[in-house]
Design a protein around this motif. Structure first.
Motif, short mmCIF file in Angstrom:
data_model
loop_
_atom_site.label_atom_id
_atom_site.label_comp_id
_atom_site.label_asym_id
_atom_site.label_seq_id
_atom_site.Cartn_x
_atom_site.Cartn_y
_atom_site.Cartn_z
N LYS A 123 0.84 -1.20 0.00
CA LYS A 123 0.00 0.00 0.00
C LYS A 123 0.87 1.25 0.00
O LYS A 123 0.63 2.20 -0.74
CB LYS A 123 -0.92 0.00 1.22
CG LYS A 123 -1.85 1.19 1.28
CD LYS A 123 -2.74 1.11 2.51
CE LYS A 123 -3.65 2.31 2.58
NZ LYS A 123 -4.52 2.28 3.74
N ARG A 167 2.61 1.65 -3.39
CA ARG A 167 1.61 2.07 -4.38
C ARG A 167 1.27 3.55 -4.23
O ARG A 167 1.28 4.31 -5.19
CB ARG A 167 0.34 1.24 -4.22
CG ARG A 167 -0.78 1.63 -5.17
CD ARG A 167 -2.13 1.27 -4.66
NE ARG A 167 -2.42 1.99 -3.42
CZ ARG A 167 -3.51 1.79 -2.71
NH1 ARG A 167 -4.40 0.91 -3.09
NH2 ARG A 167 -3.73 2.48 -1.60
N ASP A 168 1.00 3.96 -2.99
CA ASP A 168 0.63 5.35 -2.73
C ASP A 168 1.74 6.33 -3.08
O ASP A 168 1.50 7.37 -3.69
CB ASP A 168 0.19 5.53 -1.27
CG ASP A 168 -1.11 4.82 -0.96
OD1 ASP A 168 -1.80 4.38 -1.90
OD2 ASP A 168 -1.42 4.69 0.24
N CYS A 183 4.17 5.91 -5.23
CA CYS A 183 4.33 5.94 -6.68
C CYS A 183 3.26 6.80 -7.34
O CYS A 183 3.55 7.62 -8.20
CB CYS A 183 4.30 4.52 -7.24
SG CYS A 183 4.57 4.44 -9.02
N VAL A 184 2.01 6.62 -6.91
CA VAL A 184 0.91 7.38 -7.51
C VAL A 184 1.08 8.87 -7.26
O VAL A 184 0.87 9.69 -8.16
CB VAL A 184 -0.46 6.87 -6.98
CG1 VAL A 184 -1.58 7.80 -7.40
CG2 VAL A 184 -0.73 5.46 -7.48
N GLY A 238 1.96 9.47 -10.84
CA GLY A 238 0.62 9.33 -11.42
C GLY A 238 0.22 7.87 -11.54
O GLY A 238 1.05 6.97 -11.61
N GLU A 239 -1.07 7.64 -11.55
CA GLU A 239 -1.61 6.28 -11.54
C GLU A 239 -1.18 5.45 -12.75
O GLU A 239 -0.88 4.26 -12.64
CB GLU A 239 -3.13 6.35 -11.47
CG GLU A 239 -3.79 5.03 -11.22
CD GLU A 239 -5.29 5.15 -11.01
OE1 GLU A 239 -5.98 4.17 -11.33
OE2 GLU A 239 -5.75 6.20 -10.55
N ALA A 240 -1.12 6.06 -13.91
CA ALA A 240 -0.80 5.33 -15.14
C ALA A 240 0.61 4.72 -15.10
O ALA A 240 0.85 3.67 -15.70
CB ALA A 240 -0.93 6.25 -16.34
N CYS A 272 2.10 3.53 -12.46
CA CYS A 272 2.29 2.69 -11.28
C CYS A 272 1.52 1.38 -11.32
O CYS A 272 1.22 0.79 -10.27
CB CYS A 272 1.89 3.48 -10.04
SG CYS A 272 2.86 4.98 -9.84
N THR A 273 1.21 0.88 -12.49
CA THR A 273 0.41 -0.35 -12.59
C THR A 273 1.10 -1.52 -11.91
O THR A 273 0.43 -2.38 -11.34
CB THR A 273 0.11 -0.70 -14.06
OG1 THR A 273 1.33 -0.78 -14.78
CG2 THR A 273 -0.80 0.34 -14.68
N ILE A 315 0.30 -1.14 -8.22
CA ILE A 315 -1.14 -1.30 -8.01
C ILE A 315 -1.51 -2.79 -8.08
O ILE A 315 -2.22 -3.31 -7.22
CB ILE A 315 -1.95 -0.48 -9.04
CG1 ILE A 315 -1.73 1.02 -8.77
CG2 ILE A 315 -3.43 -0.84 -9.00
CD1 ILE A 315 -2.24 1.93 -9.88
#
Length: 75
Positions: free
Chosen positions: A42, A45-46, A48-49, A53-55, A57-58, A61
């Motif tokens: 978690k 992931r957080d 990295c996002v 950005g979310e894209a 960090c797949t 995620i």
């Protein structure tokens, strides 16, 4: 009336099958709250996002989702 129908269907199962169904339900139930499960993935992931950005960090995620599934959550 729904309770009666549920009890009738439970009575139709052999006792050993009823016990197995109860055990399966208990063992699949998560032992923690979802917010407390998998703190390492978690956090990664957080971070990295927030930074990329979310894209981008797949990888993190998916790693977090895999960890949550291993803990018994259906995500």
């Amino acid at each position: 009336m729904a309770d009666l129908a549920m009890n009738a269907s439970a009575l139709a199962l052999p006792i050993s099958q009823q016990s197995q169904t109860a055990l399966t339900t208990e063992t699949n139930k998560p032992k923690k709250k979802i917010c407390c499960a998998c703190p390492d993935t978690k956090r990664l992931r957080d971070e990295c996002v927030v930074e990329h950005g979310e894209a981008a960090c797949t990888k993190w995620i998916e790693a977090h989702l895999k960890c949550l599934r291993a803990e018994g959550f259906s995500v």
